[in-house]
Design an enzyme around this catalytic site. Structure first.
Site, short mmCIF file in Angstrom:
data_model
loop_
_atom_site.label_atom_id
_atom_site.label_comp_id
_atom_site.label_asym_id
_atom_site.label_seq_id
_atom_site.Cartn_x
_atom_site.Cartn_y
_atom_site.Cartn_z
N SER A 200 0.74 -1.30 0.02
CA SER A 200 0.05 -0.01 -0.06
C SER A 200 0.91 1.20 0.10
O SER A 200 0.34 2.45 0.01
CB SER A 200 -0.91 -0.06 1.25
OG SER A 200 -1.99 -0.80 1.07
N LYS B 242 2.99 6.49 4.82
CA LYS B 242 2.10 5.33 4.08
C LYS B 242 2.63 4.25 4.63
O LYS B 242 3.73 3.80 4.43
CB LYS B 242 1.80 5.64 2.89
CG LYS B 242 0.88 4.70 2.35
CD LYS B 242 -0.22 5.02 2.61
CE LYS B 242 -1.53 4.10 2.50
NZ LYS B 242 -1.47 3.04 3.65
N LYS C 70 0.04 3.91 -2.82
CA LYS C 70 -1.08 4.73 -2.67
C LYS C 70 -0.38 6.06 -2.73
O LYS C 70 -1.14 7.00 -2.90
CB LYS C 70 -1.89 4.57 -1.46
CG LYS C 70 -2.84 3.26 -1.29
CD LYS C 70 -3.48 3.10 -0.41
CE LYS C 70 -4.75 2.16 -0.61
NZ LYS C 70 -4.09 0.46 -0.41
N SER D 8 -6.16 3.58 4.43
CA SER D 8 -5.49 2.78 3.42
C SER D 8 -6.70 1.96 2.71
O SER D 8 -6.51 0.78 2.33
CB SER D 8 -4.41 1.89 3.93
OG SER D 8 -3.72 1.40 2.76
#
Length: 439
Positions: free
Chosen positions: A62, A251, A65, A126
């Site tokens: 993730s 993140k 992202k 997320s």
């Protein structure tokens, strides 16, 4: 026995001193990071402060992202979409959103959602289906959006990357609806250095991302029957379990392939750093949430303890061997030059003297008239000894070198005599060479 040990150790120490071998281990060697890869950079300049296996392409999960966020901010900035724009749920995003074993906010099959609330679900929680929804809004389909991701990565100068979807999930989790040009079990990959570079550009171009990534908890669709508590997966934020002073992003990423990874950023003492850890494990070799935050903490501690922002070159500094530049057709034959603005850099404590200015001239000489403040070249800093990992942008900070005074153009009479003098000077030089050739 003690006497014998002394006689054995003493020669070793002497050899160490004579040969310049270190008697103490470098601070960065003591980090003992249990990760497949890691990197620490100065967020302002991109200067690399530490790296470990940072060029190996690994799963990013993730952390993907961050690229979706970048393209979203870019689309908002260009007016292509707006924060209040409504998204109508597709069969793809509806079905993915119902899988609560993945990070998701459930979307209604017939629902509509604003881009802002989808973005907050992506940046804080997320949320994967919300991310796909943003991709579809920007590019029409996730397939088209993946093309944009790879194009932007190339434009940023990233290397070793491959984007196959917008969320960072393994394509196996996308219920057979993954982009057609990608494999059924493909997953996004990138080296730690490129991940850090992506984070660097995201925060440099769109610093407002931190206003959302710093939120520890928020309720999705608060006040409705669809309300769901979103807890930030970045557990280093203030008030969360692995809280670290100064953390406000960025993140996390977790899949079986990528392991427990994290791109974190923190600020202290007027200095911001970005850390990336990939596939972190504990002392038993098991990947855990704690392991990635422990590794990040070690990087942050190292960065803030060992480095500080220092002014290396003051404004007005005259570069040795480059204090003047030649002038043609002027009342003066040379003009003084100096560094226009100060150069500051994040460096290790007590290493200030290890950096030297390197001057690159734009021209070998100037022609009068010349104004004060005319740019004649650039100067940057290079380390003359010791380890220097360079910059993720492959370019050191440069500042202008300018003239510190004006030089008027010489009168036509002066120019005429200068021309005559140059003529006879050249003639005498040619004659001397000719006579020298005879003997």
């Amino acid at each position: 026995m003690t006497s014998m040990i002394k006689w054995l150790v003493l020669p070793m120490l002497l050899v160490s001193v004579i040969c310049g071998m270190p008697t103490a281990t470098k601070a960065e060697d003591n980090l003992n990071l249990n990760v497949d890869a890691a990197i620490l950079i100065d967020a302002e300049t991109g200067k690399i402060l530490y790296e470990k296996n940072a060029d190996a392409s690994l799963g990013i999960a993730s952390m993907t992202k961050m690229m979706t966020e970048y393209l979203l901010f870019e689309a908002i900035e260009s007016g292509k979409i707006t924060w209040d724009q409504q998204y109508s749920v597709t069969d793809y995003t509806y079905r993915v959103s119902q899988n609560r074993s993945l990070s998701n906010v459930p979307l209604r099959e017939d629902g509509t959602y604003s881009i802002r609330e989808l973005y907050e679900a992506m940046a804080i929680y997320s949320a994967n289906a919300a991310t796909i929804a943003i991709a579809e809004t920007i590019a029409g389909t996730e397939e088209n959006f993946v093309k944009l991701m790879n194009e932007k990565a190339k434009e940023m100068g990233l290397v070793g990357y491959k984007f196959v979807n917008s969320s960072g999930l393994n394509n196996e989790d996308l219920l057979g609806m993954h982009p057609a040009s990608t494999g059924a079990s493909d997953e996004n990959i990138m080296p730690a250095k490129s991940v850090a570079k992506l984070a660097y550009f995201l925060m440099k171009d769109y610093p407002e991302v931190l206003e959302t990534t710093k939120i520890p908890k928020k309720t999705f669709r608060e006040g409705t029957s669809d309300a769901i508590e979103m807890s930030n997966w970045n557990w280093m934020l203030p008030g969360l379990v692995y809280e670290y002073e100064g953390v406000d992003g960025l993140k996390t990423g977790t899949t079986e392939f990528a392991g427990h990874s994290f791109t974190g950023t923190a600020t202290r003492k007027g200095m911001r750093v970005i850390a990336v850890v990939m596939k972190a494990v504990d002392a038993n070799g098991v990947g855990t949430y704690k392991a990635r935050f422990d590794a990040t903490r070690a990087l942050f501690d190292y960065g803030f303890a060992q480095f500080s922002k220092e002014e290396i070159i003051p404004a007005g500094y005259k570069i040795p061997k480059h204090k003047t530049i030649s002038v043609e057709k002027g009342k003066e034959d040379n003009v003084a030059i100096a560094v226009k603005d100060p150069i500051s850099m994040v460096i290790k404590t007590n290493e200030k003297e290890l950096y030297k200015p390197v001057f690159t001239a734009e021209k070998e000489k100037l022609e009068a008239a010349i104004e004060k403040g005319t740019v004649v070249g650039k100067v940057h800093l290079e380390k003359i000894e010791g380890t220097d990992y360079g910059y993720i942008t492959d370019q050191a900070t440069e500042v202008d070198v300018v003239t510190t005074e004006a030089v008027e153009r010489a009168s036509w009479i002066s120019l005429m005599f200068q021309g005559i003098g140059k003529f006879f000077s050249n003639l005498w030089g040619s004659t001397t060479d000719f006579i020298g050739g005879l003997f």
